[in-house]
Motif scaffolding. Structure first.
Motif, PDB file in Angstrom:
ATOM      1  N   VAL A   1       0.835  -1.192   0.000  1.00  0.00           N
ATOM      2  CA  VAL A   1       0.000   0.000   0.000  1.00  0.00           C
ATOM      3  C   VAL A   1       0.876   1.251   0.000  1.00  0.00           C
ATOM      4  N   ALA A   2       1.969   1.236   0.749  1.00  0.00           N
ATOM      5  CA  ALA A   2       2.876   2.389   0.800  1.00  0.00           C
ATOM      6  C   ALA A   2       3.429   2.736  -0.575  1.00  0.00           C
ATOM      7  N   ASP A   3       3.570   1.733  -1.447  1.00  0.00           N
ATOM      8  CA  ASP A   3       4.098   1.961  -2.792  1.00  0.00           C
ATOM      9  C   ASP A   3       3.117   2.687  -3.702  1.00  0.00           C
ATOM     10  N   ILE A   4       1.829   2.531  -3.454  1.00  0.00           N
ATOM     11  CA  ILE A   4       0.832   3.063  -4.396  1.00  0.00           C
ATOM     12  C   ILE A   4      -0.071   4.146  -3.806  1.00  0.00           C
ATOM     13  N   MET A   5      -0.058   4.342  -2.498  1.00  0.00           N
ATOM     14  CA  MET A   5      -1.016   5.260  -1.866  1.00  0.00           C
ATOM     15  C   MET A   5      -0.755   6.718  -2.234  1.00  0.00           C
ATOM     16  N   GLU A   6      -1.824   7.483  -2.156  1.00  0.00           N
ATOM     17  CA  GLU A   6      -1.745   8.929  -2.335  1.00  0.00           C
ATOM     18  C   GLU A   6      -1.226   9.514  -1.028  1.00  0.00           C
ATOM     19  N   LYS A   7      -0.136  10.254  -1.111  1.00  0.00           N
ATOM     20  CA  LYS A   7       0.475  10.814   0.103  1.00  0.00           C
ATOM     21  C   LYS A   7       0.117  12.280   0.312  1.00  0.00           C
ATOM     22  N   SER A   8      -0.467  12.886  -0.697  1.00  0.00           N
ATOM     23  CA  SER A   8      -0.882  14.281  -0.624  1.00  0.00           C
ATOM     24  C   SER A   8      -2.397  14.319  -0.793  1.00  0.00           C
ATOM     25  N   PHE A   9      -3.099  14.755   0.233  1.00  0.00           N
ATOM     26  CA  PHE A   9      -4.559  14.713   0.199  1.00  0.00           C
ATOM     27  C   PHE A   9      -5.149  15.812   1.050  1.00  0.00           C
ATOM     28  N   VAL A  10      -6.401  16.104   0.811  1.00  0.00           N
ATOM     29  CA  VAL A  10      -7.145  17.128   1.533  1.00  0.00           C
ATOM     30  C   VAL A  10      -7.770  16.493   2.766  1.00  0.00           C
TER      31      VAL A  10
ATOM     32  N   ILE B   1     -13.334  13.197   1.831  1.00  0.00           N
ATOM     33  CA  ILE B   1     -12.443  13.993   2.671  1.00  0.00           C
ATOM     34  C   ILE B   1     -12.291  13.287   4.012  1.00  0.00           C
ATOM     35  N   PRO B   2     -11.067  12.873   4.339  1.00  0.00           N
ATOM     36  CA  PRO B   2     -10.834  12.302   5.672  1.00  0.00           C
ATOM     37  C   PRO B   2     -10.963  13.406   6.728  1.00  0.00           C
ATOM     38  N   ILE B   3     -11.568  13.066   7.832  1.00  0.00           N
ATOM     39  CA  ILE B   3     -11.719  13.995   8.940  1.00  0.00           C
ATOM     40  C   ILE B   3     -10.707  13.575  10.009  1.00  0.00           C
ATOM     41  N   VAL B   4      -9.800  14.484  10.349  1.00  0.00           N
ATOM     42  CA  VAL B   4      -8.735  14.158  11.293  1.00  0.00           C
ATOM     43  C   VAL B   4      -8.790  15.068  12.512  1.00  0.00           C
ATOM     44  N   ARG B   5      -8.413  14.478  13.636  1.00  0.00           N
ATOM     45  CA  ARG B   5      -8.323  15.239  14.879  1.00  0.00           C
ATOM     46  C   ARG B   5      -7.004  16.017  14.902  1.00  0.00           C
ATOM     47  N   ASP B   6      -6.834  16.858  15.893  1.00  0.00           N
ATOM     48  CA  ASP B   6      -5.623  17.676  16.010  1.00  0.00           C
ATOM     49  C   ASP B   6      -4.354  16.842  16.063  1.00  0.00           C
ATOM     50  N   ASP B   7      -4.437  15.621  16.610  1.00  0.00           N
ATOM     51  CA  ASP B   7      -3.250  14.767  16.727  1.00  0.00           C
ATOM     52  C   ASP B   7      -2.968  13.966  15.448  1.00  0.00           C
ATOM     53  N   GLY B   8      -3.743  14.193  14.395  1.00  0.00           N
ATOM     54  CA  GLY B   8      -3.537  13.498  13.122  1.00  0.00           C
ATOM     55  C   GLY B   8      -4.256  12.169  13.014  1.00  0.00           C
ATOM     56  N   ALA B   9      -4.968  11.778  14.057  1.00  0.00           N
ATOM     57  CA  ALA B   9      -5.721  10.519  14.043  1.00  0.00           C
ATOM     58  C   ALA B   9      -6.989  10.678  13.211  1.00  0.00           C
ATOM     59  N   LEU B  10      -7.339   9.623  12.500  1.00  0.00           N
ATOM     60  CA  LEU B  10      -8.546   9.627  11.684  1.00  0.00           C
ATOM     61  C   LEU B  10      -9.781   9.562  12.574  1.00  0.00           C
TER      62      LEU B  10
ATOM     63  N   ILE C   1      -9.755   3.643   0.777  1.00  0.00           N
ATOM     64  CA  ILE C   1      -9.380   3.156   2.110  1.00  0.00           C
ATOM     65  C   ILE C   1      -8.281   4.061   2.657  1.00  0.00           C
ATOM     66  N   PRO C   2      -8.511   4.667   3.824  1.00  0.00           N
ATOM     67  CA  PRO C   2      -7.464   5.453   4.473  1.00  0.00           C
ATOM     68  C   PRO C   2      -6.345   4.536   4.965  1.00  0.00           C
ATOM     69  N   VAL C   3      -5.126   5.050   4.921  1.00  0.00           N
ATOM     70  CA  VAL C   3      -3.949   4.295   5.368  1.00  0.00           C
ATOM     71  C   VAL C   3      -3.460   4.918   6.670  1.00  0.00           C
ATOM     72  N   ILE C   4      -3.350   4.074   7.683  1.00  0.00           N
ATOM     73  CA  ILE C   4      -2.999   4.533   9.033  1.00  0.00           C
ATOM     74  C   ILE C   4      -1.680   3.910   9.461  1.00  0.00           C
ATOM     75  N   ASP C   5      -0.785   4.744   9.991  1.00  0.00           N
ATOM     76  CA  ASP C   5       0.481   4.270  10.550  1.00  0.00           C
ATOM     77  C   ASP C   5       0.710   5.001  11.864  1.00  0.00           C
ATOM     78  N   ASN C   6       0.973   4.237  12.928  1.00  0.00           N
ATOM     79  CA  ASN C   6       1.141   4.824  14.268  1.00  0.00           C
ATOM     80  C   ASN C   6      -0.021   5.733  14.639  1.00  0.00           C
ATOM     81  N   ASN C   7      -1.235   5.271  14.339  1.00  0.00           N
ATOM     82  CA  ASN C   7      -2.483   5.962  14.668  1.00  0.00           C
ATOM     83  C   ASN C   7      -2.645   7.310  13.954  1.00  0.00           C
ATOM     84  N   ARG C   8      -1.888   7.524  12.890  1.00  0.00           N
ATOM     85  CA  ARG C   8      -1.987   8.762  12.113  1.00  0.00           C
ATOM     86  C   ARG C   8      -2.332   8.441  10.667  1.00  0.00           C
TER      87      ARG C   8
ATOM     88  N   VAL D   1      -1.757   8.583   7.007  1.00  0.00           N
ATOM     89  CA  VAL D   1      -0.558   8.828   6.204  1.00  0.00           C
ATOM     90  C   VAL D   1      -0.811   8.723   4.705  1.00  0.00           C
ATOM     91  N   GLY D   2      -1.982   8.241   4.305  1.00  0.00           N
ATOM     92  CA  GLY D   2      -2.261   8.107   2.886  1.00  0.00           C
ATOM     93  C   GLY D   2      -3.670   7.639   2.609  1.00  0.00           C
TER      94      GLY D   2
END
Length: 155
Positions: free
Chosen positions: A6-15, A38-47, A128-135, A137-138
């Protein structure tokens, strides 16, 4: 050939937007950036959730009243009042927190492309949102999977 992840193909720049983003701002963002989710994220970057075009379009539709039958003078709902209530809440939502879907299927950046494609097909998902360390990322969309297939067949 090593399996692509997934890291190879995911969109890393998003709104993204915050939970308190107004519905009007969400519409503006989708139109301005030509995005369907549009992903909705909290202040800590968590989805926190996602808002889709369908969620926003739903605001123009009357919530569908549940089907029911009258049994011995009582109404028995067989389509579920819960679905009507969800529709009504979306219709009345003023911000992302009230409108967003919170039960979101997510992926790890280490998942293989085949795994994510299988989940997308079985769950009928477009993104599908991509989550790493609860943040967040793609993002992976069906288009990313198709591009990967294209590369495999033409590469």
């Amino acid at each position: 050939m090593e399996k692509r992840t997934v890291a190879d193909i995911m969109e890393k720049s998003f709104v993204t937007a915050a939970p308190d983003t107004s519905v009007f701002d969400l519409i503006d963002m989708m139109v301005e950036h030509n995005v369907a989710v549009i992903p909705i994220v909290r202040d800590d970057g968590a989805l926190a959730g996602i808002v889709t075009e369908a969620d926003l379009v739903y605001k123009k539709v009357k919530p569908h009243m549940a089907h029911y039958s009258s049994l011995l003078g009582e109404n028995v709902y067989y389509n579920g009042m819960n679905e009507y209530e969800k529709g009504y809440q979306k219709k009345m939502a003023c911000n992302a927190k009230e409108l967003m879907t919170t039960d979101v299927v997510v992926a790890s950046p280490k998942a293989t492309v085949e795994q994510i494609a299988g989940i997308m097909v079985s769950e009928h998902l477009k993104l599908i949102p991509v989550i790493d360390n609860n943040r967040l990322v793609g993002l992976v969309t069906r288009r990313h999977i198709l591009n990967e297939l294209y590369k495999e067949y033409n590469g």
